[in-house]
Structure formats: C-alpha cells, structure tokens
Design a protein around this motif. Structure first.
Motif, PDB file in Angstrom:
ATOM      1  N   PHE A  19     -26.261 -47.605 -31.528  1.00  0.00           N
ATOM      2  CA  PHE A  19     -25.919 -46.350 -30.876  1.00  0.00           C
ATOM      3  C   PHE A  19     -24.421 -46.267 -30.636  1.00  0.00           C
ATOM      4  O   PHE A  19     -23.821 -47.227 -30.187  1.00  0.00           O
ATOM      5  CB  PHE A  19     -26.599 -46.243 -29.491  1.00  0.00           C
ATOM      6  N   TRP A  21     -21.549 -44.651 -28.132  1.00  0.00           N
ATOM      7  CA  TRP A  21     -21.647 -44.501 -26.687  1.00  0.00           C
ATOM      8  C   TRP A  21     -22.149 -43.103 -26.345  1.00  0.00           C
ATOM      9  O   TRP A  21     -21.629 -42.097 -26.817  1.00  0.00           O
ATOM     10  CB  TRP A  21     -20.281 -44.737 -26.048  1.00  0.00           C
ATOM     11  N   HIS A  22     -23.205 -43.046 -25.548  1.00  0.00           N
ATOM     12  CA  HIS A  22     -23.755 -41.778 -25.036  1.00  0.00           C
ATOM     13  C   HIS A  22     -23.916 -41.918 -23.528  1.00  0.00           C
ATOM     14  O   HIS A  22     -24.176 -43.003 -23.022  1.00  0.00           O
ATOM     15  CB  HIS A  22     -25.132 -41.480 -25.625  1.00  0.00           C
ATOM     16  N   HIS A  23     -23.824 -40.782 -22.847  1.00  0.00           N
ATOM     17  CA  HIS A  23     -23.995 -40.785 -21.396  1.00  0.00           C
ATOM     18  C   HIS A  23     -24.601 -39.447 -20.976  1.00  0.00           C
ATOM     19  O   HIS A  23     -24.246 -38.402 -21.516  1.00  0.00           O
ATOM     20  CB  HIS A  23     -22.653 -41.003 -20.694  1.00  0.00           C
ATOM     21  N   PHE A  24     -25.503 -39.497 -20.002  1.00  0.00           N
ATOM     22  CA  PHE A  24     -26.136 -38.302 -19.452  1.00  0.00           C
ATOM     23  C   PHE A  24     -26.340 -38.537 -17.966  1.00  0.00           C
ATOM     24  O   PHE A  24     -26.740 -39.634 -17.552  1.00  0.00           O
ATOM     25  CB  PHE A  24     -27.481 -38.058 -20.135  1.00  0.00           C
ATOM     26  N   ARG A  45     -32.950 -35.941 -24.153  1.00  0.00           N
ATOM     27  CA  ARG A  45     -31.687 -36.626 -24.423  1.00  0.00           C
ATOM     28  C   ARG A  45     -31.912 -37.839 -25.332  1.00  0.00           C
ATOM     29  O   ARG A  45     -31.171 -38.053 -26.283  1.00  0.00           O
ATOM     30  CB  ARG A  45     -31.041 -37.050 -23.102  1.00  0.00           C
ATOM     31  N   TRP A  49     -30.412 -38.580 -29.114  1.00  0.00           N
ATOM     32  CA  TRP A  49     -29.635 -39.789 -29.394  1.00  0.00           C
ATOM     33  C   TRP A  49     -30.245 -40.629 -30.511  1.00  0.00           C
ATOM     34  O   TRP A  49     -29.756 -41.698 -30.833  1.00  0.00           O
ATOM     35  CB  TRP A  49     -29.504 -40.648 -28.150  1.00  0.00           C
ATOM     36  N   SER A  88     -27.668 -44.014 -20.364  1.00  0.00           N
ATOM     37  CA  SER A  88     -26.551 -44.349 -21.244  1.00  0.00           C
ATOM     38  C   SER A  88     -27.076 -45.187 -22.401  1.00  0.00           C
ATOM     39  O   SER A  88     -28.086 -45.883 -22.282  1.00  0.00           O
ATOM     40  CB  SER A  88     -25.438 -45.086 -20.490  1.00  0.00           C
ATOM     41  N   GLU A  90     -25.384 -47.616 -25.556  1.00  0.00           N
ATOM     42  CA  GLU A  90     -24.201 -48.206 -26.164  1.00  0.00           C
ATOM     43  C   GLU A  90     -24.630 -49.456 -26.907  1.00  0.00           C
ATOM     44  O   GLU A  90     -25.345 -50.295 -26.353  1.00  0.00           O
ATOM     45  CB  GLU A  90     -23.158 -48.546 -25.115  1.00  0.00           C
TER      46      GLU A  90
END
Length: 155
Positions: A19, A21-24, A45, A49, A88, A90
C-alpha cells in the motif's frame, strides 16, 4: 510437437510495500447509531485502497472497526462528545484507531464472567483478529485511543 516455454516466475519482494500511504479520519456521535455508521465509510475507504469488499482482510478490518467503535460508545461515552475513527495503510500494515474522550476506563482483556453473558468479548475478538493491538492516552485532552494493526501479506 512443440511445447510452450514456461512462464517466468516473478520473485516475491518482501521489501516492496503493498500500500502507498493512505489516511482517513472521521468523527461519529458517541451513540449506538454512530458505532453502526462507522463501519460504512471504513468499508468504502478500504475498498478504495484496494482491499475489496468480501475479502477476508476487508471483513476482518470492518469487524475490528465495529468492535472498537461499539466499545468506545459503551465504555468511553461522555455526553455531548464524539468518538473518532482513524484508518491508515502503509506498506503492508492496515491500522484502525478509535479515540473516545473518557480516560478513566482503561481497556483490558478480561474473560467474560460466564458463557451466557452477551457482552464483554469485543477486545478478545480484536486481539484474536489483529496482529497487534493496544491503547494510549490522548496527549491533547481527556480520552484514550485503542488501536489494532493487521499485517497483510504480499499478493
């Protein structure tokens, strides 16, 4: 007769992240309805992703979100204050964090009093499903954050 050459095998690269980096992050009312509503955007979400609906990883993470959200409402409720859900992703780790505003009730893994007891198994379930879990006090005010991490293997 000719035969097709074997297809090349792509070696697994364990240092290659799955992955980016994602953030919610989103707040929900500290009510049973708020806890139920937290699952939907979390599921959406995760799907966005690359963790598809119906996959074991998706189902596990939405169950963790449901349990931690319900626990925040049941054990961390302060009238007029919301709880916060953070997700998140990562590398190969997916992390769920739920923050409530009550700091005197510390999360513990306690066995339910009896087999017919209907509640008290949420953190036991989270501990069984997640690779790691824990909690920490909020630095910027009253409350605590309970978190769980699920490591996802390489495809």
């Amino acid at each position: 007769m000719t035969s097709n050459p074997p297809l090349p095998v792509r070696p697994l690269r364990t240092n290659q992240p799955r992955f980016p980096w994602h953030h919610f992050s989103m707040r929900f009312s500290s009510t049973p309805r708020g806890a139920r509503l937290a699952r939907r955007p979390a599921g959406e979400r995760l799907d966005a992703w690359g963790v598809p609906y119906g996959s074991d990883t998706h189902d596990t993470l939405t169950l963790i979100v449901a349990e931690l959200s319900a626990s925040a409402v049941r054990h961390g409720h302060v009238p007029g204050r919301d709880f916060r859900l953070r997700l998140s992703a990562e590398g190969t780790a997916l992390r769920v964090e739920v923050t409530d505003t009550r700091d005197e009730r510390i999360p513990t893994l306690a066995e339910p009093a009896s087999d017919d007891q209907e509640d008290g198994r949420g953190l036991l379930l989270v501990a069984a499903l997640a690779d790691r879990w824990g909690w920490y006090p909020c630095a910027d005010g009253p409350g605590k954050t309970v978190w769980a991490v699920l490591e996802v293997g390489m495809p």
